[in-house]
Design a protein around this motif. Structure first.
Motif, PDB file in Angstrom:
ATOM      1  N   LYS A 196     -41.542 -24.967  46.333  1.00  0.00           N
ATOM      2  CA  LYS A 196     -40.435 -25.677  45.693  1.00  0.00           C
ATOM      3  C   LYS A 196     -39.139 -24.876  45.798  1.00  0.00           C
ATOM      4  O   LYS A 196     -38.067 -25.413  46.105  1.00  0.00           O
ATOM      5  N   CYS A 197     -39.228 -23.580  45.586  1.00  0.00           N
ATOM      6  CA  CYS A 197     -38.039 -22.727  45.630  1.00  0.00           C
ATOM      7  C   CYS A 197     -37.474 -22.639  47.052  1.00  0.00           C
ATOM      8  O   CYS A 197     -36.263 -22.738  47.267  1.00  0.00           O
ATOM      9  N   THR A 198     -38.346 -22.440  48.041  1.00  0.00           N
ATOM     10  CA  THR A 198     -37.854 -22.310  49.415  1.00  0.00           C
ATOM     11  C   THR A 198     -37.266 -23.625  49.927  1.00  0.00           C
ATOM     12  O   THR A 198     -36.265 -23.628  50.645  1.00  0.00           O
ATOM     13  N   GLU A 199     -37.877 -24.752  49.522  1.00  0.00           N
ATOM     14  CA  GLU A 199     -37.305 -26.039  49.904  1.00  0.00           C
ATOM     15  C   GLU A 199     -35.930 -26.235  49.288  1.00  0.00           C
ATOM     16  O   GLU A 199     -35.010 -26.768  49.940  1.00  0.00           O
ATOM     17  N   ALA A 200     -35.763 -25.795  48.056  1.00  0.00           N
ATOM     18  CA  ALA A 200     -34.467 -25.945  47.399  1.00  0.00           C
ATOM     19  C   ALA A 200     -33.409 -25.055  48.054  1.00  0.00           C
ATOM     20  O   ALA A 200     -32.250 -25.440  48.190  1.00  0.00           O
ATOM     21  N   ILE A 201     -33.801 -23.843  48.471  1.00  0.00           N
ATOM     22  CA  ILE A 201     -32.851 -22.955  49.160  1.00  0.00           C
ATOM     23  C   ILE A 201     -32.435 -23.574  50.490  1.00  0.00           C
ATOM     24  O   ILE A 201     -31.258 -23.551  50.865  1.00  0.00           O
ATOM     25  N   THR A 202     -33.403 -24.147  51.240  1.00  0.00           N
ATOM     26  CA  THR A 202     -33.082 -24.800  52.507  1.00  0.00           C
ATOM     27  C   THR A 202     -32.149 -25.985  52.289  1.00  0.00           C
ATOM     28  O   THR A 202     -31.208 -26.206  53.062  1.00  0.00           O
ATOM     29  N   ALA A 203     -32.408 -26.762  51.214  1.00  0.00           N
ATOM     30  CA  ALA A 203     -31.557 -27.911  50.935  1.00  0.00           C
ATOM     31  C   ALA A 203     -30.148 -27.497  50.526  1.00  0.00           C
ATOM     32  O   ALA A 203     -29.214 -28.291  50.629  1.00  0.00           O
TER      33      ALA A 203
END
Length: 785
Positions: free
Chosen positions: A737-744
């Motif tokens: 969840k955290c890495t997806e949010a950073i990518t977004a």
């Protein structure tokens, strides 16, 4: 480096598919030799052995370098055993292997594909190349998990036979190979997806349905099959849309067509038919205000395979059309005097040919329809099966050259300019043909004089006779040249002189077309089926392809003036005498020697295989793959290792590197909670529904996941050792969840850069655990309850 263990069945399957892919690629090498079973059988067993060895060692957690070393030993033993009968690397085995490889390379350089069965076998060389390919692909695709990069090795192996055989590879073989490659990609990626969210130890899988991180494996399979099927379809269909077609025609007798209509598919075969059946059918009309047309050419034959003169392969791009000005004359110097004459051609409806009649040398042509030319031969062929000469009208500017006898007499061999294939002879050429060529012209001091001597010999010692219409294979050629058989028709004279010219290192080819027309009106001439003719063209640097006429009077009353005009006497020191037969290599080897001594590397004989160039390209392609795919692969392996470990420090380090990859400056020297406050500011979202009321975070779900990770990290770092939390699968979901949010939170361009050129590989900030001092300020780590 030690690879984590993977399920035995899946690892073996991936290894076997990789080996099958290499073996299928090697099956495309069959046209290079007539004994393909000698290398395909051993390579199949070698592929199984390589796959079993690799999968067993990887299952045991063996380091990658050791897996490679063992596979090299196993493959080397198999190659030795297949070639010499001994799997042990004794001195006798090495000597036998060296001899077998040397003989194989000699055959590859000496014979035109396919190499005959009675020649030294190519199998040892092919087995060695296949073994190297099997080990490399297993290393790249399975051990290093770079299935995409392994395609570069396969591509290099697949492309090699296409460059050296006249027949093209069947489309279905490429389709099967492509499907195998896509299956390998699918298996590897499915394994990677299946590893997402795995826990550690003996904990049960909390997601037995295969929906980790929101990805169902069923969807992965369907998506992979859809993409794979589409890719294979495109790979098979797109080549047919490329505006270049490869011609491999006249490799055997053609059938032609009967009746009054004349359909020319193989000019030599059709010429035999039309000259022997007696029907004289009008075919072509030519009009001009200039001189009478003669030697109108249909096509050029460049290869003699021991049975027939053939055209070989032709590369005819769609932009080489019979429309407008043509390229400069091949091999003709700018100082050669010339005159031009415009001719208008019209083919009768009874004349259906996919080869367009022209004069030998032209400067311009305008022909309606899809007619294309080959730059080296300057003959024209229809670009579509529906296009023929029937009822066609076209015009051209013919070029008549006035050759200089001194330039012709001084010319050296032109193999370096036109390629040594033009002096190549079949390996089984009868020795009597070589001996006759030497006895007739071997004493002449120049190649031009040798050519004139050959022409004179044919015109004076032979008789033209249409009762002897026959083929021009080795046996027929020897019988034709024998003292008891010296009569025949134009094809036999043209083919025999071209072969004997090659014995003297003179590049030669056979032209097929029309000889002398009948005048049917003022400035109008007509060619009929009885005017079909063949003649040799020999190459002399500076003068280009020069026509000779060995057919005796009765068919060709006069030879070209430059071939009969008097030449000045040659003094002994005026020019070097050409080497005698006993001082030269056998004719069958001379094409290769000419390419070595005079030709540039790219001009060597088409039948030789430049293994050094092939190896160089393979290494360059592999290097390019490492440069392009290496950073992403290393980063992916590091991520996989951390997810395999599953502990909170590994996951926190992955969050840090993911942030750095996406252009964020990771805060150093701060507590986990202070760091998390900074990281939360980087979050973005690609799903509008994730906005929750007036929540202070753009992505509250990722913020909550980050908070849970921080709590676990604080317990791990600052709690008592016995209270350290055990790894849980939920941590990986929170990390995702955290890495997806950073990518977004970054743009798509930055996300692509992060995937292909991850900055964390060269810039990894320290993340020192920070605890509390007795005064409550950051300092050295002290665990608190």
């Amino acid at each position: 480096m030690t690879r984590p263990r993977s399920p035995w069945g899946r690892g073996l399957l991936v290894s076997l598919v990789a080996a099958l892919m290499v073996w299928l690629t090697m099956t495309t090498w069959q046209p290079l030799t007539r004994e393909s079973s000698d290398f395909l059988g051993p390579l199949f067993l070698l592929g199984v052995a390589t796959a079993l060895t690799g999968s067993l060692l990887r299952r045991a957690g063996t380091p990658t370098w050791l897996v490679l070393a063992v596979q090299v030993v196993v493959a080397g033993g198999c190659v030795l055993g297949t070639t010499t009968g001994s799997v042990l690397p004794t001195s006798e085995a090495w000597q036998g292997m060296s001899t077998a490889l040397r003989d194989a390379v000699t055959s590859a350089n000496q014979y035109q594909a396919p190499v005959p069965a009675d020649a030294p076998s190519l199998a040892p060389l092919f087995i060695l190349v296949g073994a190297v390919g099997l080990v490399l692909v297993d290393l790249v695709a399975v051990s290093l998990r770079l299935a995409a990069a392994s395609g570069l090795v396969v591509l290099a192996l697949y492309a090699l036979p296409i460059a050296f055989v006249e027949s093209s590879t069947a489309w279905w073989s490429f389709a099967v190979l492509a499907l195998t490659f896509l299956l390998l990609l699918f298996l590897q990626q499915e394994e990677e997806v299946g590893r997402w969210g795995h826990g550690t130890g003996d904990r049960p899988d909390p997601d037995p349905a295969g929906t980790r991180l929101g990805v169902r494996r069923g969807h992965v399979r369907r998506a992979a099959l859809t993409v794979g099927a589409g890719t294979v379809a495109l790979a098979v269909l797109l080549p047919s849309l490329v505006p270049t077609f490869d011609l491999a025609v006249w490799d055997g007798p053609g059938a032609g067509s009967g009746g009054d209509g004349i359909s020319i598919d193989n000019p030599l075969v059709d010429m035999r038919r039309d000259l022997s059946r007696g029907d004289d059918v009008p075919l072509l009309q030519v009009a001009s205000d200039g001189p009478r047309p003669s030697y109108v050419r249909l096509s050029v034959l460049t290869r003699f395979n021991g049975e027939e003169w053939t055209s070989g392969n032709r590369e005819v791009p769609s932009d080489q059309l019979a429309a407008g000005w043509m390229p400069p004359l091949v091999g003709v110097g700018s100082g050669v005097p010339r005159t031009e004459t415009r001719y208008r051609f019209e083919a009768y409806d009874t004349f259906e040919s996919q080869w367009l009649p022209t004069t030998s040398q032209i400067s311009r042509i305008d022909a309606p329809g899809d007619w294309r030319y080959d730059r080296s031969t300057m003959d024209f062929i229809a670009g579509d099966d529906e296009v023929t000469t029937a009822g066609l009208s076209w015009s051209l500017h013919a070029v008549d050259l006035q050759y200089d006898l001194d330039s012709l007499d001084d010319a050296s061999s032109g193999a370096s300019q036109v390629g040594s294939a033009m002096v190549q002879l079949p390996a089984d050429l009868p020795e009597s043909v070589e001996s006759l060529a030497e006895s007739v012209a071997g004493d002449e001091p120049s190649r031009f004089r040798q050519a004139r001597a050959l022409q004179e010999w044919f015109r004076t010692e032979f008789t033209y006779n249409l009762d002897q219409v026959d083929t021009v294979g080795n046996d027929e050629l020897a019988a034709f040249l024998d003292e008891d058989g010296r009569e025949g028709y134009c094809e036999q004279f043209a083919a025999a002189m071209a072969v004997m010219a090659r014995v003297h290192d003179i590049p030669s080819r056979v032209a097929v077309g029309f000889l002398e027309p009948t005048e049917v009106g003022p400035g109008v001439w007509e060619f009929s089926s009885h005017d079909l003719h063949a003649w040799p063209e020999l190459y002399f640097p500076g003068s280009g392809w020069v026509r000779f006429e060995p057919t005796p009077s009765g068919r060709a009353d006069q030879a070209p003036s430059y071939t009969v005009d008097a030449l000045p006497a040659v003094e002994e020191t005026a020019r070097p005498t050409l080497p005698r037969a006993e001082e030269r290599a056998p004719a069958r080897d001379r094409g290769r020697e000419a390419g070595q001594e005079e030709a540039a590397p790219e001009q060597q004989t088409e039948s030789s295989v430049p293994w050094g160039t092939v190896l160089t390209w393979v290494l360059l392609l592999m290097l390019a793959g490492v440069v392009v795919l290496g950073p992403r692969s290393v980063r992916s392996r590091r991520r996989d290792a951390r997810l395999e470990d599953g502990d909170i420090e590994s996951l926190w380090a992955e969050l840090r590197d993911h942030s750095v990859d996406h252009g964020r400056s990771w805060p150093t020297g701060r507590s986990p909670r202070e760091t998390a406050e900074q990281v939360a500011d980087w979050f973005g979202t690609s799903s509008p529904e994730e906005h929750v009321g007036s929540a202070p975070s753009l992505n509250p779900y990722a913020s909550s996941a980050l908070e849970r990770l921080v709590q676990v990290l604080e317990r791990s770092r600052y709690g008592r050792p016995e209270s350290a939390p055990a790894p849980e699968t939920s941590w990986q979901r929170d990390l995702a969840k955290c890495t997806e949010a950073i990518t977004a939170g970054v743009g798509p361009h930055r996300a692509r850069v992060a995937r292909w050129w991850p900055a964390s590989l060269v810039r990894r900030p320290a993340d020192r655990p920070v605890g509390l001092t007795a005064a409550g300020r950051p300092g050295s780590t002290d665990r608190v309850d």
